[in-house]
Scaffold this motif. Structure first.
Motif, PDB file in Angstrom:
ATOM      1  N   ILE A 146       0.849  -1.210   0.000  1.00 28.36           N
ATOM      2  CA  ILE A 146       0.000   0.000   0.000  1.00 28.36           C
ATOM      3  C   ILE A 146       0.873   1.244   0.000  1.00 28.36           C
ATOM      4  N   ARG A 147       1.906   1.242   0.845  1.00 30.11           N
ATOM      5  CA  ARG A 147       2.821   2.388   0.906  1.00 30.11           C
ATOM      6  C   ARG A 147       3.487   2.622  -0.446  1.00 30.11           C
ATOM      7  N   ASP A 148       3.968   1.554  -1.074  1.00 25.60           N
ATOM      8  CA  ASP A 148       4.636   1.689  -2.363  1.00 25.60           C
ATOM      9  C   ASP A 148       3.691   2.209  -3.435  1.00 25.60           C
ATOM     10  N   GLU A 149       2.454   1.724  -3.427  1.00 23.89           N
ATOM     11  CA  GLU A 149       1.470   2.192  -4.397  1.00 23.89           C
ATOM     12  C   GLU A 149       1.126   3.659  -4.166  1.00 23.89           C
ATOM     13  N   LEU A 150       1.023   4.059  -2.912  1.00 22.97           N
ATOM     14  CA  LEU A 150       0.765   5.460  -2.585  1.00 22.97           C
ATOM     15  C   LEU A 150       1.892   6.354  -3.093  1.00 22.97           C
ATOM     16  N   ARG A 151       3.117   5.916  -2.931  1.00 24.75           N
ATOM     17  CA  ARG A 151       4.262   6.687  -3.440  1.00 24.75           C
ATOM     18  C   ARG A 151       4.187   6.839  -4.959  1.00 24.75           C
ATOM     19  N   LEU A 152       3.832   5.767  -5.646  1.00 27.96           N
ATOM     20  CA  LEU A 152       3.704   5.832  -7.105  1.00 27.96           C
ATOM     21  C   LEU A 152       2.588   6.784  -7.517  1.00 27.96           C
ATOM     22  N   LEU A 153       1.461   6.737  -6.803  1.00 31.61           N
ATOM     23  CA  LEU A 153       0.351   7.640  -7.104  1.00 31.61           C
ATOM     24  C   LEU A 153       0.740   9.093  -6.867  1.00 31.61           C
ATOM     25  N   ARG A 154       1.478   9.359  -5.799  1.00 31.49           N
ATOM     26  CA  ARG A 154       1.945  10.728  -5.532  1.00 31.49           C
ATOM     27  C   ARG A 154       2.861  11.218  -6.642  1.00 31.49           C
ATOM     28  N   ALA A 155       3.773  10.358  -7.085  1.00 34.14           N
ATOM     29  CA  ALA A 155       4.694  10.736  -8.164  1.00 34.14           C
ATOM     30  C   ALA A 155       3.928  11.011  -9.458  1.00 34.14           C
ATOM     31  N   ALA A 156       2.939  10.171  -9.766  1.00 34.85           N
ATOM     32  CA  ALA A 156       2.140  10.375 -10.977  1.00 34.85           C
ATOM     33  C   ALA A 156       1.341  11.664 -10.891  1.00 34.85           C
ATOM     34  N   LEU A 157       0.778  11.962  -9.722  1.00 34.58           N
ATOM     35  CA  LEU A 157       0.023  13.190  -9.534  1.00 34.58           C
ATOM     36  C   LEU A 157       0.918  14.408  -9.704  1.00 34.58           C
ATOM     37  N   GLN A 158       2.114  14.365  -9.151  1.00 33.80           N
ATOM     38  CA  GLN A 158       3.047  15.479  -9.285  1.00 33.80           C
ATOM     39  C   GLN A 158       3.437  15.685 -10.744  1.00 33.80           C
ATOM     40  N   GLN A 159       3.647  14.598 -11.467  1.00 32.27           N
ATOM     41  CA  GLN A 159       3.998  14.692 -12.882  1.00 32.27           C
ATOM     42  C   GLN A 159       2.849  15.303 -13.676  1.00 32.27           C
ATOM     43  N   ARG A 173       0.535  17.366 -12.521  1.00 32.95           N
ATOM     44  CA  ARG A 173       0.472  18.785 -12.172  1.00 32.95           C
ATOM     45  C   ARG A 173       1.540  19.575 -12.911  1.00 32.95           C
ATOM     46  N   THR A 174       2.730  19.021 -13.033  1.00 31.08           N
ATOM     47  CA  THR A 174       3.814  19.690 -13.744  1.00 31.08           C
ATOM     48  C   THR A 174       3.451  19.861 -15.213  1.00 31.08           C
ATOM     49  N   GLN A 175       2.864  18.837 -15.821  1.00 32.87           N
ATOM     50  CA  GLN A 175       2.456  18.928 -17.223  1.00 32.87           C
ATOM     51  C   GLN A 175       1.348  19.956 -17.401  1.00 32.87           C
ATOM     52  N   GLU A 176       0.384  20.007 -16.479  1.00 32.67           N
ATOM     53  CA  GLU A 176      -0.693  20.992 -16.562  1.00 32.67           C
ATOM     54  C   GLU A 176      -0.140  22.404 -16.452  1.00 32.67           C
ATOM     55  N   ASP A 177       0.826  22.613 -15.560  1.00 32.82           N
ATOM     56  CA  ASP A 177       1.429  23.932 -15.398  1.00 32.82           C
ATOM     57  C   ASP A 177       2.140  24.369 -16.672  1.00 32.82           C
ATOM     58  N   ALA A 178       2.724  23.419 -17.398  1.00 36.48           N
ATOM     59  CA  ALA A 178       3.415  23.754 -18.636  1.00 36.48           C
ATOM     60  C   ALA A 178       2.427  24.176 -19.722  1.00 36.48           C
ATOM     61  N   VAL A 179       1.207  23.667 -19.688  1.00 37.55           N
ATOM     62  CA  VAL A 179       0.201  23.987 -20.702  1.00 37.55           C
ATOM     63  C   VAL A 179      -0.535  25.283 -20.372  1.00 37.55           C
ATOM     64  N   LYS A 180      -0.636  25.647 -19.121  1.00 39.88           N
ATOM     65  CA  LYS A 180      -1.470  26.767 -18.701  1.00 39.88           C
ATOM     66  C   LYS A 180      -1.140  28.113 -19.353  1.00 39.88           C
ATOM     67  N   PRO A 181       0.126  28.480 -19.596  1.00 39.14           N
ATOM     68  CA  PRO A 181       0.352  29.803 -20.193  1.00 39.14           C
ATOM     69  C   PRO A 181      -0.367  29.975 -21.535  1.00 39.14           C
ATOM     70  N   ASP A 182      -0.306  28.979 -22.414  1.00 38.39           N
ATOM     71  CA  ASP A 182      -1.007  29.067 -23.697  1.00 38.39           C
ATOM     72  C   ASP A 182      -2.513  29.082 -23.487  1.00 38.39           C
ATOM     73  N   LEU A 183      -2.985  28.253 -22.591  1.00 37.11           N
ATOM     74  CA  LEU A 183      -4.413  28.190 -22.299  1.00 37.11           C
ATOM     75  C   LEU A 183      -4.894  29.535 -21.776  1.00 37.11           C
ATOM     76  N   ALA A 184      -4.142  30.126 -20.855  1.00 32.10           N
ATOM     77  CA  ALA A 184      -4.515  31.417 -20.290  1.00 32.10           C
ATOM     78  C   ALA A 184      -4.558  32.493 -21.375  1.00 32.10           C
ATOM     79  N   ALA A 185      -3.587  32.508 -22.260  1.00 35.07           N
ATOM     80  CA  ALA A 185      -3.562  33.505 -23.341  1.00 35.07           C
ATOM     81  C   ALA A 185      -4.766  33.324 -24.258  1.00 35.07           C
TER      82      ALA A 185
END
Length: 152
Positions: free
Chosen positions: A33-46, A48-60
């Motif tokens: 369970i702990r290992d799966e939670l760590r993987l889910l956290r890493a995927a969520l962070q990734q 979020r990082t991808q969404e942040d990279a897209v937002k400037p164009d979306l905002a414009a």
């Protein structure tokens, strides 16, 4: 009493003690369970990082739509119609960047962004008519609010 020291791992979580237990199957399940939670956290962070990279164009692009519609209500059909006229070139470029010139895709995009603050605007679905959903772009108060001047 048998006390086991627990050290924090690199991600800041406390690992489970790896000491012999009377119930190794339960301990193994907790490790999984702990290992799966760590993987889910890493995927969520990734994500979020991808969404942040897209937002400037979306905002414009959202700001471009806002420049056209102002504070008026609009439908996707009206946006597409305006994008076809000469004065609608910036809107056409924004819609093409966002979802192509497909009304269905633009509508799905707006539904996905509903309620989110992007580029200083919040997208709201305010109703439905024979053309489909009726939308509004509202200025986000947090984006426009300026601090009060300091009086000395």
């Amino acid at each position: 009493m048998n006390v086991v020291a627990i050290e924090k791992s690199a991600d800041g979580t406390e690992p489970l003690p790896a000491t012999p237990s009377t119930k190794p199957a339960e301990l193994e399940a907790l490790h999984e369970i702990r290992d799966e939670l760590r993987l889910l956290r890493a995927a969520l962070q990734q994500t979020r990082t991808q969404e942040d990279a897209v937002k400037p164009d979306l905002a414009a692009n959202i700001r471009t739509i806002a420049a056209v519609v102002g504070d008026r209500l609009f439908s996707v059909a009206e946006l597409l119609a305006h994008a076809k006229i000469e004065q609608g070139r910036p809107l056409k470029a924004a819609l093409s960047d966002l979802a192509g010139m497909s009304g269905k895709r633009v509508g799905k995009l707006l539904r996905g962004l509903e309620g989110k603050a992007i580029g200083g605007y919040r997208i709201e679905r305010v109703g439905v008519d024979r053309q489909g959903a009726i939308w509004a772009l509202r200025v986000c108060e947090s984006e426009t609010r300026k601090p009060a001047p300091v009086v000395e």
